[in-house]
Design a protein around this motif. Structure first.
Motif, PDB file in Angstrom:
ATOM      1  N   ARG A   1      46.533  45.795  49.306  1.00 27.30           N
ATOM      2  CA  ARG A   1      46.141  45.860  50.703  1.00 27.30           C
ATOM      3  C   ARG A   1      45.214  47.040  50.924  1.00 27.30           C
ATOM      4  NH1 ARG A   1      46.339  41.291  53.146  1.00 27.30           N
ATOM      5  NH2 ARG A   1      47.203  41.755  55.198  1.00 27.30           N
ATOM      6  N   ALA A   2      45.580  48.154  50.307  1.00 25.74           N
ATOM      7  CA  ALA A   2      44.796  49.359  50.536  1.00 25.74           C
ATOM      8  C   ALA A   2      43.401  49.239  49.940  1.00 25.74           C
ATOM      9  CB  ALA A   2      45.512  50.563  49.940  1.00 25.74           C
ATOM     10  N   GLN A   3      43.305  48.495  48.859  1.00 21.19           N
ATOM     11  CA  GLN A   3      42.009  48.431  48.195  1.00 21.19           C
ATOM     12  C   GLN A   3      40.952  47.748  49.051  1.00 21.19           C
ATOM     13  OE1 GLN A   3      41.720  46.722  44.396  1.00 21.19           O
ATOM     14  NE2 GLN A   3      42.785  48.383  43.376  1.00 21.19           N
ATOM     15  N   GLU A   4      41.354  46.657  49.656  1.00 21.49           N
ATOM     16  CA  GLU A   4      40.397  45.922  50.463  1.00 21.49           C
ATOM     17  C   GLU A   4      40.197  46.736  51.730  1.00 21.49           C
ATOM     18  OE1 GLU A   4      38.449  43.568  53.043  1.00 21.49           O
ATOM     19  OE2 GLU A   4      40.498  44.100  53.497  1.00 21.49           O
ATOM     20  N   VAL A   5      39.158  47.497  51.832  1.00 20.44           N
ATOM     21  CA  VAL A   5      39.033  48.359  52.981  1.00 20.44           C
ATOM     22  C   VAL A   5      38.211  47.689  54.064  1.00 20.44           C
ATOM     23  CG1 VAL A   5      38.451  50.627  53.810  1.00 20.44           C
ATOM     24  CG2 VAL A   5      39.203  50.328  51.487  1.00 20.44           C
ATOM     25  N   ARG A   6      36.962  47.408  53.759  1.00 20.57           N
ATOM     26  CA  ARG A   6      36.171  46.805  54.811  1.00 20.57           C
ATOM     27  C   ARG A   6      34.996  46.057  54.243  1.00 20.57           C
ATOM     28  NH1 ARG A   6      33.135  50.389  58.258  1.00 20.57           N
ATOM     29  NH2 ARG A   6      31.236  50.250  57.062  1.00 20.57           N
ATOM     30  N   GLY A   7      35.123  45.700  52.986  1.00 16.59           N
ATOM     31  CA  GLY A   7      34.007  45.056  52.318  1.00 16.59           C
ATOM     32  C   GLY A   7      33.633  43.732  52.942  1.00 16.59           C
ATOM     33  N   GLU A   8      34.558  43.160  53.706  1.00 18.92           N
ATOM     34  CA  GLU A   8      34.327  41.826  54.227  1.00 18.92           C
ATOM     35  C   GLU A   8      33.634  41.867  55.574  1.00 18.92           C
ATOM     36  OE1 GLU A   8      34.881  39.152  52.707  1.00 18.92           O
ATOM     37  OE2 GLU A   8      35.891  40.015  50.982  1.00 18.92           O
ATOM     38  N   ALA A   9      33.567  43.039  56.144  1.00 20.49           N
ATOM     39  CA  ALA A   9      33.160  43.098  57.537  1.00 20.49           C
ATOM     40  C   ALA A   9      31.699  42.725  57.743  1.00 20.49           C
ATOM     41  CB  ALA A   9      33.402  44.487  58.078  1.00 20.49           C
TER      42      ALA A   9
ATOM     43  N   LYS B   1      43.745  56.799  36.160  1.00 20.10           N
ATOM     44  CA  LYS B   1      44.120  55.841  37.202  1.00 20.10           C
ATOM     45  C   LYS B   1      45.442  56.240  37.842  1.00 20.10           C
ATOM     46  CE  LYS B   1      41.714  51.695  37.380  1.00 20.10           C
ATOM     47  NZ  LYS B   1      41.255  50.736  36.392  1.00 20.10           N
TER      48      LYS B   1
ATOM     49  N   LEU C   1      46.838  59.167  37.739  1.00 19.11           N
ATOM     50  CA  LEU C   1      46.705  60.458  38.410  1.00 19.11           C
ATOM     51  C   LEU C   1      46.165  60.288  39.817  1.00 19.11           C
ATOM     52  CD1 LEU C   1      45.106  62.744  35.683  1.00 19.11           C
ATOM     53  CD2 LEU C   1      47.436  62.751  36.517  1.00 19.11           C
ATOM     54  N   LEU C   2      45.179  59.416  39.926  1.00 20.19           N
ATOM     55  CA  LEU C   2      44.534  59.249  41.225  1.00 20.19           C
ATOM     56  C   LEU C   2      45.473  58.621  42.225  1.00 20.19           C
ATOM     57  CD1 LEU C   2      41.001  58.155  40.172  1.00 20.19           C
ATOM     58  CD2 LEU C   2      41.631  60.153  41.494  1.00 20.19           C
TER      59      LEU C   2
ATOM     60  N   SER D   1      49.249  61.096  44.917  1.00 16.33           N
ATOM     61  CA  SER D   1      48.606  62.168  45.663  1.00 16.33           C
ATOM     62  C   SER D   1      49.422  63.405  45.383  1.00 16.33           C
ATOM     63  CB  SER D   1      48.570  61.855  47.154  1.00 16.33           C
ATOM     64  OG  SER D   1      49.528  62.563  47.855  1.00 16.33           O
TER      65      SER D   1
END
Ligand SMILES: Nc1ncnc2c1ncn2[C@@H]1O[C@H](COP(=O)(O)OP(=O)(O)O)[C@@H](O)[C@H]1O
Ligand SMILES: [Mg+2]
Lengths: 296, 365, 313
Positions: free
Chosen positions: C26-34, C301, C303-304, C307
């Motif tokens: 869910r978090a990955q898909e930020v707003r690429g679709e907008a 990966k 590590l990132l 937080s």
């Protein structure tokens, strides 16, 4: 779970012992040492307030105070700004998760690198001859003579070196905060008529203001005490231009072996440290702790 | 404003969220997108809002294609299930936000906010922060924020799902009243069929991104196009029994090893044209099954009462005969008890569906 | 048969994992679709990001390239390949009349310090984190508050007093002393983190594992440990790297050159060869960076995603 005191001590004993020996005793020692003129012989000669009086009468003290303020303020602006910029760019302004991951990873590297290696990188970046990175970039823009950054802009050198580390720290916090903003808010704002810039200013910034505040307090505190990079890069020079308070205290103690003097200087830092952590704990830690208590 | 979805498809990676959807929404009407969760309702709504771009197809507002129009230029209001009230702004600021972004002047903003909040009866709350409001109040504020810029279209994504049951029933009739008063074209997303039936002028039933049926509540109930719609609409859901149809001496029967129902005469004509269908699903709504203690026709003898559930005014009775199960809603005065043997009788419509395609055999193609 | 995993456990694990995965998606898909998404803003932001990241990726690139080349154009583009810079691996380095010791014992010192710090830090913080998360006792809230305050408190401000403490307990000029200081100043933070991990393992999971037929040991083995693994891995990793990179305490508390580590070794080389022989310096630095790079490549990966709030800079 109810347990016996002896087994609690079994679990917590080593922890408490370390904390006692390396936090509590040193805090008290620092206070006491500042009233002595202890030197390399490590003997206790109490001299009353004379260490403090000594500093108050020296003009160098004020210069160092000023240097410290400038250094902390500049680095803070630099690293919180860049951290926020990077966080925004790797979350809100990117459609490609891979690009974002790449940049976030790149910025993680400085924090994993051994201190000395990291400083070596900055020595090369600010190398006074044409072989350094910044001088190379300048020559690409047609500037023929090289700049000796270390003597011309020593403050710039240490602000950059510390700023990059601090930025990567803030970036992680900010980007996870931005990512946790529900998409509904962003979408609502878009429907309400907000453009990218307005969404950043009116939705994202207010929604992560706790994190921003947290980073500000945290960074101020660690910048006041982070002299390692300065020690390696400029050692306070040239002519005390990058000598910040904490480094000055270090020099007093471990270069000139005036432990009493050094302790008197670091007392100020210890007090600031205690005050800041209490403030920070009150504002942030307490909430977090209460949250954990409630969820049980 | 009339809205037209023309062959809309939306694909996320490998998921086809919306598949070739065609929908025409008349000006001033309230249309519900209804379906189980994950069927693509929100995706459809977000495409209409301009948050998502359709992978294929065109969206028309009036006589304009709006595919490339960003949300802020579409003249729409949007309410989410979460309400998405900005937590750092007061109610007033929340409602005024769209107007401020349009750079309207202060008095104008004040006037419009007061007007809409009086209309929605939230004018007492303007100085509060969203966190200090109850669910119902938050919902009204969200609606106010959506309506304040007088949009052409109002989009509601499960607007009532976060409210408790009682409030939900109250708010849905209020929303309907409000919509009729304003005459605003409204698209309302929900997964709750009874909510859909009460508010909608027309309902679009969606399953797995595919439109199943688009018609009025009555028609949905009386003439479901397929087995999915038939079982999704109505509560408790329609009884479905597997079996086959047979002609015997000019009469039409539904049979399986346990039961044998004679079917009404008027079905015959329709079915004649589909003679090749033998394997069917027989459907009857629980409210259309009556029970009686006395022997009536030959094919309704002796069902056994397996379970009796109290549903308030009525009782839901589960009957069985062999492996076949039938549920019926009856008045409480019958006071049946488990183990009793009873007879049944159909008082309303019965349905026949093709076993393979699930299509209603009684609908014209 | 005995060590067979009791039924029902698998379910818990799967449940927790898939929940996490979902959240990630869910978090990955930020707003690429907008529709609103302005490509222009994305391009501008990528350009700005690239520019401010230049010092980082160019300097690491330089470090690597320059360690293998005899001459660099503008210090950036290698002109010829050489292994001469890496001579320190098989012979001691000479500077004027001074002969540096071989790098291998120094590397061994560094490695031992890093491992010791990791081992004790993980051990102690797991014990104290578990106690703070799971036991109810008097003073728990006080100790918990203390870990949080100390977590934020800058330990370096106490360096002078710590010097005296080490002197008193006769650990000055020993790697053991450095190790103790290092652990002590990091332990409030790691305790906090471990406690957080324990807090995230709900009691229900422990209880239902009892119901499913686990004894205490099996609960640890099959339920708690797997859930704790990522946390322990993260702490190990960070404490290893921080022990491996440690400079200040060694520089301050160690006087004997035999006891130095790569950090102080490289630092003294930098003092002598700065502006003179970057080839040698970058080769030693690259050598010193090997564990860092390995960890970075294999775990970035993970590590990132974590937080790491509040790691002391
Ligand atoms: N942004 C997205 N990225 C990938 N898949 C999505 C996204 N949004 C929705 N989906 C998928 O599309 C399908 C329809 O989702 P949605 O429209 O939210 O369903 P509904 O609102 O009917 O519950 C689901 O399978 C969902 O997982
Ligand atoms: Mg939805």
């Amino acid at each position: 779970m109810e347990v016996k005191t002896s087994s609690i001590m079994g679990f917590l004993g080593p922890f408490l012992l370390l904390v006692l020996a390396f936090y509590f005793v040193p805090v008290i020692l620092t206070v006491i040492l500042s009233y002595t003129s202890m030197d390399y012989k490590l003997s206790w000669d109490f001299v009353g307030f004379s260490n403090f009086e000594h500093f108050l009468t020296q003009s160098l003290t004020y210069k160092i105070l000023l240097t410290t303020l400038i250094y902390v303020a500049l680095t803070l602006i630099f690293n919180v700004g860049i951290a926020f910029l990077l966080a925004l760019m790797t979350t809100y302004f990117t459609t490609h998760e891979n690009t974002a991951m790449f940049f976030r990873a790149i910025w993680l590297l400085p924090r994993l690198t051994p201190v000395v290696v990291y400083c070596l990188l900055w020595m090369w970046i600010f190398e006074p001859t044409q072989y350094g990175l910044f001088n190379t970039i300048l020559s690409l823009f047609g500037k023929s003579s090289s700049i000796d950054w270390f003597s011309a802009y020593p403050m710039g050198v240490i602000v950059f070196a510390n700023g990059f580390i601090g930025a990567s720290f803030g970036m992680v916090t900010f980007s996870s905060a931005i990512k946790s903003i529900s998409r509904d808010y962003i979408w609502s704002a878009q429907v309400d008529g907000a453009g990218d810039w307005q969404i950043v200013r009116r939705i994202i910034v207010p929604m992560i203001k706790w994190e921003v505040m947290y980073i500000f307090i945290w960074q101020t505190l660690s910048l006041l005490n982070s002299y390692v990079y300065i020690l390696i890069l400029t050692d306070g020079g040239p002519l005390h231009e990058t000598e910040v308070w904490s480094l000055y205290s270090y020099h007093k103690a471990f270069k000139y072996m005036e432990f009493g003097n050094g302790a008197a200087l670091s007392l100020l830092l210890v007090i600031i440290g205690i005050v800041f952590t209490f403030i920070g704990w009150k504002i942030f830690g307490f909430r977090r702790m209460m949250g954990q208590e409630v969820s049980r | 404003m009339k809205v037209l979805l023309d062959n809309i498809t939306k694909i996320f990676g490998r998921i086809i969220a919306v598949n070739n959807l065609n929908l025409e929404i008349d000006d001033g009407k309230l249309v519900v997108l209804l379906g189980p969760s994950g069927c693509g309702k929100s995706t459809t709504l977000l495409m209409i809002a301009g948050i998502y771009r359709p992978t294929e197809g065109e969206i028309w507002f009036g006589d304009k294609v709006v595919n490339d129009l960003p949300p802020r230029d579409r003249k729409i209001g949007l309410v989410f299930q979460s309400y998405a009230l900005y937590p750092h702004m007061t109610v007033f600021e929340n409602i005024a936000f769209p107007l401020r972004l349009k750079k309207e002047n202060k008095e104008e903003i004040n006037r419009k906010v007061r007007e809409i909040s009086e209309f929605l009866e939230i004018n007492e709350l303007l100085e509060r922060k969203p966190i200090q409001l109850s669910g119902g109040q938050q919902q009204r504020v969200a609606v106010a924020r959506a309506l304040v810029k007088s949009p052409d279209i109002l989009l509601l994504d499960e607007p009532l799902s976060n409210l408790d049951a009682k409030l939900r029933v109250m708010m849905r009739s209020e929303l309907k009243k409000m919509q009729m008063r304003l005459g605003i074209t409204t698209i309302f997303v929900t997964h709750d069929q009874s909510e859909a039936m009460t508010v909608a002028d027309k309902i679009a039933v969606i399953k797995n991104g595919v439109l199943q049926q688009y018609s009025s509540s009555d028609e949905l109930y009386d003439l479901p196009r397929n087995i999915f719609v038939a079982t999704f609409i109505g509560s408790p859901p329609m009884n479905i029994i597997e079996g086959s149809i047979q002609y015997e001496g000019g009469n039409l029967f539904f049979l399986n090893p346990d039961v044998r129902f004679s079917l009404p005469k008027d079905l015959e004509f329709v079915l004649k044209q589909k003679r090749n269908t033998k394997d069917v699903l027989f459907g009857v709504r629980p409210e259309d099954v009556n029970i009686s203690m006395k022997e009536t026709t030959q094919d309704s003898i002796s069902w056994i009462i397996d379970m009796v559930e109290m549903m308030g005014r009525e009782l839901l009775v589960t009957l069985s005969r062999g492996k076949t199960i039938l549920k019926t809603l009856i008045d409480r005065e019958h006071s049946p008890s488990i183990g009793d043997r009873v007879n049944i009788e159909f008082s309303g419509r019965v349905f026949l569906f093709d076993k393979e395609s699930g299509k209603n055999l009684l609908c014209e193609e | 048969m005995k060590d067979k995993r009791p039924q029902g456990l698998a379910k818990h694990k799967v449940g927790i994992k898939s929940k996490r995965e979902k959240r990630g998606k869910r978090a990955q898909e930020v707003r690429g679709e907008a529709v609103t998404f302005s490509r222009r803003n994305e391009i501008i932001s990528t350009i700005i990001m690239t520019i401010i990241s230049i010092p980082i990726f160019l300097s690491y690139l330089w470090l690597f390239l320059s360690s293998f080349s005899a001459k660099m154009w503008h210090g950036l583009i290698p002109l010829s390949f050489t292994l001469h810079n890496w001579r320190f691996l098989w012979e001691p380095i000479k500077f004027g009349a001074v002969m540096h010791t071989s790098i291998w014992p120094i590397t061994l010192n560094t490695l031992l310090l890093a491992f010791a710090v990791t081992f004790f830090e993980v051990l102690i913080s797991t014990l104290s984190g578990y106690a703070l998360s799971r036991f109810r006792f008097k003073g728990r809230v006080v100790i918990q508050g203390m870990t949080m305050i100390l977590h934020a408190f800058p330990g370096v401000a106490l360096l002078i007093a710590i010097y005296y403490v080490l002197y008193t307990i006769r650990l000055l000029d020993t790697l053991w002393g450095v190790m103790l200081v290092k652990i002590a100043l990091e332990i409030p933070m790691s305790t906090n983190i471990v406690k957080g991990f324990f807090d995230n393992i709900p009691w229900d999971v422990e209880w239902s594992s009892f119901v499913d037929g686990c004894n205490r040991w099996q609960t640890w083995r099959y339920v708690i440990l797997p859930l704790l693994k990522p946390g322990i891995a993260a702490i190990s990793l960070f404490s290893f790297l921080s022990g491996w990179g440690e400079f200040l305490y060694i520089y301050t508390f160690i006087f004997t050159s035999k006891k130095q580590t790569l950090a102080t070794f490289l630092n003294s080389l930098v003092g002598e060869f700065k502006f003179v022989d970057y080839g040698l310096l970058s080769a030693v630095a690259t050598f010193y960076m090997i564990p860092t790079l390995l960890f970075f490549i294999f775990t970035q990966k993970a590590l990132l995603q974590m937080s790491f709030g509040g790691r002391k800079a």
